[in-house]
Design a protein around this motif. Structure first.
Motif, mmCIF file in Angstrom:
data_model
loop_
_atom_site.group_PDB
_atom_site.id
_atom_site.type_symbol
_atom_site.label_atom_id
_atom_site.label_comp_id
_atom_site.label_asym_id
_atom_site.label_seq_id
_atom_site.Cartn_x
_atom_site.Cartn_y
_atom_site.Cartn_z
ATOM 1 N N SER A 81 0.828 -1.203 0.000
ATOM 2 C CA SER A 81 0.000 0.000 0.000
ATOM 3 C C SER A 81 0.863 1.253 0.000
ATOM 4 C CB SER A 81 -0.941 -0.010 1.204
ATOM 5 O OG SER A 81 -0.440 0.681 2.287
ATOM 6 N N LYS A 135 2.048 2.195 -3.396
ATOM 7 C CA LYS A 135 0.964 2.783 -4.181
ATOM 8 C C LYS A 135 0.677 4.207 -3.719
ATOM 9 C CE LYS A 135 -2.241 2.469 -7.337
ATOM 10 N NZ LYS A 135 -1.892 2.336 -8.763
ATOM 11 N N PHE A 186 -6.994 4.549 -5.858
ATOM 12 C CA PHE A 186 -7.318 3.460 -4.939
ATOM 13 C C PHE A 186 -8.614 2.761 -5.330
ATOM 14 C CE2 PHE A 186 -4.848 6.001 -1.584
ATOM 15 C CZ PHE A 186 -3.674 5.339 -1.905
ATOM 16 N N LYS A 224 -8.009 0.347 -8.190
ATOM 17 C CA LYS A 224 -7.325 -0.870 -7.760
ATOM 18 C C LYS A 224 -8.277 -1.787 -6.993
ATOM 19 C CE LYS A 224 -3.761 -3.504 -7.491
ATOM 20 N NZ LYS A 224 -3.208 -4.126 -8.716
ATOM 21 N N ILE A 225 -9.106 -1.219 -6.126
ATOM 22 C CA ILE A 225 -10.058 -2.020 -5.358
ATOM 23 C C ILE A 225 -11.069 -2.689 -6.282
ATOM 24 C CG2 ILE A 225 -11.968 -1.867 -3.709
ATOM 25 C CD1 ILE A 225 -10.335 0.310 -2.256
ATOM 26 N N ARG A 234 -6.735 -6.252 -0.938
ATOM 27 C CA ARG A 234 -7.816 -5.307 -1.211
ATOM 28 C C ARG A 234 -8.108 -4.449 0.013
ATOM 29 N NH1 ARG A 234 -12.963 -3.425 0.220
ATOM 30 N NH2 ARG A 234 -14.394 -3.326 -1.574
ATOM 31 N N THR A 252 -6.023 -3.613 2.338
ATOM 32 C CA THR A 252 -4.968 -2.613 2.565
ATOM 33 C C THR A 252 -5.261 -1.357 1.750
ATOM 34 O OG1 THR A 252 -3.496 -3.428 0.807
ATOM 35 C CG2 THR A 252 -3.261 -4.424 2.983
ATOM 36 N N TYR A 253 -5.695 -1.549 0.514
ATOM 37 C CA TYR A 253 -6.061 -0.392 -0.308
ATOM 38 C C TYR A 253 -7.301 0.306 0.247
ATOM 39 C CZ TYR A 253 -2.731 -1.701 -3.953
ATOM 40 O OH TYR A 253 -1.579 -1.974 -4.653
ATOM 41 N N ASN A 254 -8.218 -0.458 0.792
ATOM 42 C CA ASN A 254 -9.421 0.139 1.362
ATOM 43 C C ASN A 254 -9.075 0.981 2.590
ATOM 44 O OD1 ASN A 254 -12.254 0.440 1.066
ATOM 45 N ND2 ASN A 254 -12.597 -0.948 2.786
ATOM 46 N N ASP A 285 -6.271 2.574 2.911
ATOM 47 C CA ASP A 285 -5.713 3.794 2.324
ATOM 48 C C ASP A 285 -6.822 4.724 1.836
ATOM 49 O OD1 ASP A 285 -3.187 2.768 2.748
ATOM 50 O OD2 ASP A 285 -3.011 1.942 0.726
ATOM 51 N N LEU A 286 -7.853 4.141 1.257
ATOM 52 C CA LEU A 286 -8.966 4.941 0.748
ATOM 53 C C LEU A 286 -9.652 5.699 1.880
ATOM 54 C CD1 LEU A 286 -10.743 5.713 -1.689
ATOM 55 C CD2 LEU A 286 -12.128 3.672 -1.214
#
Length: 312
Positions: A105, A108, A142, A145-146, A183, A185-187, A189-190
Motif C-alpha cells: 500500500s 501505491k 485506490f 485498484k479495489i 484489497r 490494505t487499499y481500502n 488507504d482509501l
C-alpha cells in the motif's frame, strides 16, 4: 527641501541585504499549517534534515506513516488469514507478512505524492521539505485498484464454489483470501484520503473466507507422505513443513503401513506425496564442511485409483 535620494538608496540596500542573507521568510507549512494546500483537498507531510535530499525522504515518510498506521490498525481483522497462510511460522514471521502488505500500500501511496515546496533555515542550517498528496487523485487510483481486485476475488470464489475438484476449490479460496487482504490494505488507504473516512464495502470478509478454507481443509485433502532413498527423514520433514505452511493436513504414517488404513481423527488420507531422493558426495577438500549434491523426484497421487494429480 530634504534630499530623499540617500534615504531611498539606504532602504533599497537594506532590503537587498535581507534578500541576500536572510533568505525567504519561514513558510507556514513548516509548523504544520499550509494555506496553499488545504486539509480538505490535500494530505501533507513535512521532513527536515541537514541535507536537502534527506529532508525530502523524511517528508515522504511522514506522509506514508499516516497510511501505515491505518493499515496496521486493520491488521487484527486479518489474523485468521495469517494463521492459515503462515502455519508453522513464528509470530514475528506473520508480523513480517503484515509489513509486506503495508509496503504494497505504501508503494501505491507514494505514486501520488510529490514535493511541493522546500525551505532552508540559514540560521539553524536545516533543510525543510513539504510532501503533498491530492486527495481526489489518490481516491481515484485506490478505487480503480479495489474494483480490479473485487473482480478477481469474485471470480476465484465462484470458481471455488462451482468446482467439484477439491484442489481447485482450495486454490480458489486461497487466492480469494490473499487478494481480499491486499484489497483491504487499499481500502484502509482509501479511508485515509477520503475526508469522510469511508471505504468501499466488500461482499466478503477475510475471516469468513479463511474459516471456509480452514473447515474444508480440516476434513479434505489429507496428505500422507512416502519418501524412499537417501536422507528420507530429513526430506519427509521438509515436505511436511511445506505442506503444513500451505494449510494442508498431514497424516503420519510408517512407510510399511498401508495408506488406505491410515487415519487422522477418523479420516483417511486422500492424497499421497511420494518420491525418491538421492544424495551424492562432492569431492571438495574443505576441512570444516562436507558437500553433497541431491536430487528428488516426487509426485502427488490420488489414493483412490492411484491417479497422479497436479498440486499448485
Amino acid at each position: 527641501m530634504i534630499d530623499r535620494m540617500p534615504v531611498l538608496v539606504i532602504c533599497a540596500a537594506a532590503l537587498l541585504l535581507v534578500g541576500c542573507f536572510g533568505g525567504k521568510a519561514k513558510p507556514a507549512w513548516v509548523n504544520g499549517m499550509s494555506p496553499d494546500y488545504s486539509a480538505d483537498q490535500y494530505l501533507t507531510g513535512v521532513g527536515q534534515s541537514d541535507r536537502s535530499a534527506v529532508a525530502e525522504d523524511q517528508a515522504y515518510a511522514a506522509l506514508a506513516r499516516v497510511f501505515k498506521t491505518e493499515v496496521s490498525a486493520q491488521a487484527k481483522d486479518w489474523e485468521s488469514y495469517l494463521v492459515v497462510e503462515q502455519r508453522g511460522q513464528s509470530r514475528d514471521e506473520r508480523r513480517l507478512t503484515i509489513d509486506n502488505l503495508t509496503k504494497v500500500s505504501t508503494d501505491k501511496v507514494l505514486e501520488n505524492v510529490r514535493i511541493a515546496d522546500r525551505w532552508f533555515d540559514s540560521k539553524k542550517q536545516v533543510h525543510y521539505a513539504l510532501a503533498v498528496m491530492q486527495r481526489s487523485q489518490a481516491e481515484t487510483a485506490f478505487m480503480e485498484k479495489i474494483t480490479e481486485l473485487d473482480r478477481g476475488i469474485q471470480a476465484d470464489v465462484d470458481d471455488a464454489h462451482r468446482s467439484a475438484d477439491k484442489l481447485a476449490k482450495v486454490r480458489g479460496l486461497r487466492r480469494a483470501a490473499h487478494n481480499l487482504v491486499i484489497r483491504e490494505t487499499y481500502n484502509a488507504d482509501l479511508r485515509v484520503v477520503r475526508p469522510s473516512g469511508q471505504g468501499m464495502a466488500s461482499p466478503y470478509r477475510v475471516n469468513e473466507l479463511t474459516m471456509e478454507l480452514e473447515q474444508f481443509l480440516a476434513t479434505n485433502l489429507l496428505f500422507a507422505i512416502d519418501v524412499t532413498g537417501d536422507q528420507t527423514q530429513a526430506a519427509q520433514r521438509a515436505l511436511s513443513e511445506g505442506l503444513i505452511r500451505e494449510g494442508l493436513q498431514i497424516v503420519d504414517r510408517p512407510a510399511t503401513e498401508s495408506v488406505s488404513s491410515s487415519a487422522s481423527g477418523g479420516h483417511a488420507p486422500e492424497l499421497l506425496l511420494r518420491g525418491f531422493v538421492r544424495v551424492w558426495p562432492i569431492d571438495v577438500r574443505d576441512p570444516q564442511f562436507m558437500y553433497v549434491r541431491w536430487c528428488g523426484d516426487f509426485e502427488v497421487v490420488e489414493i483412490k485409483g492411484q491417479r497422479p494429480r497436479r498440486f499448485a
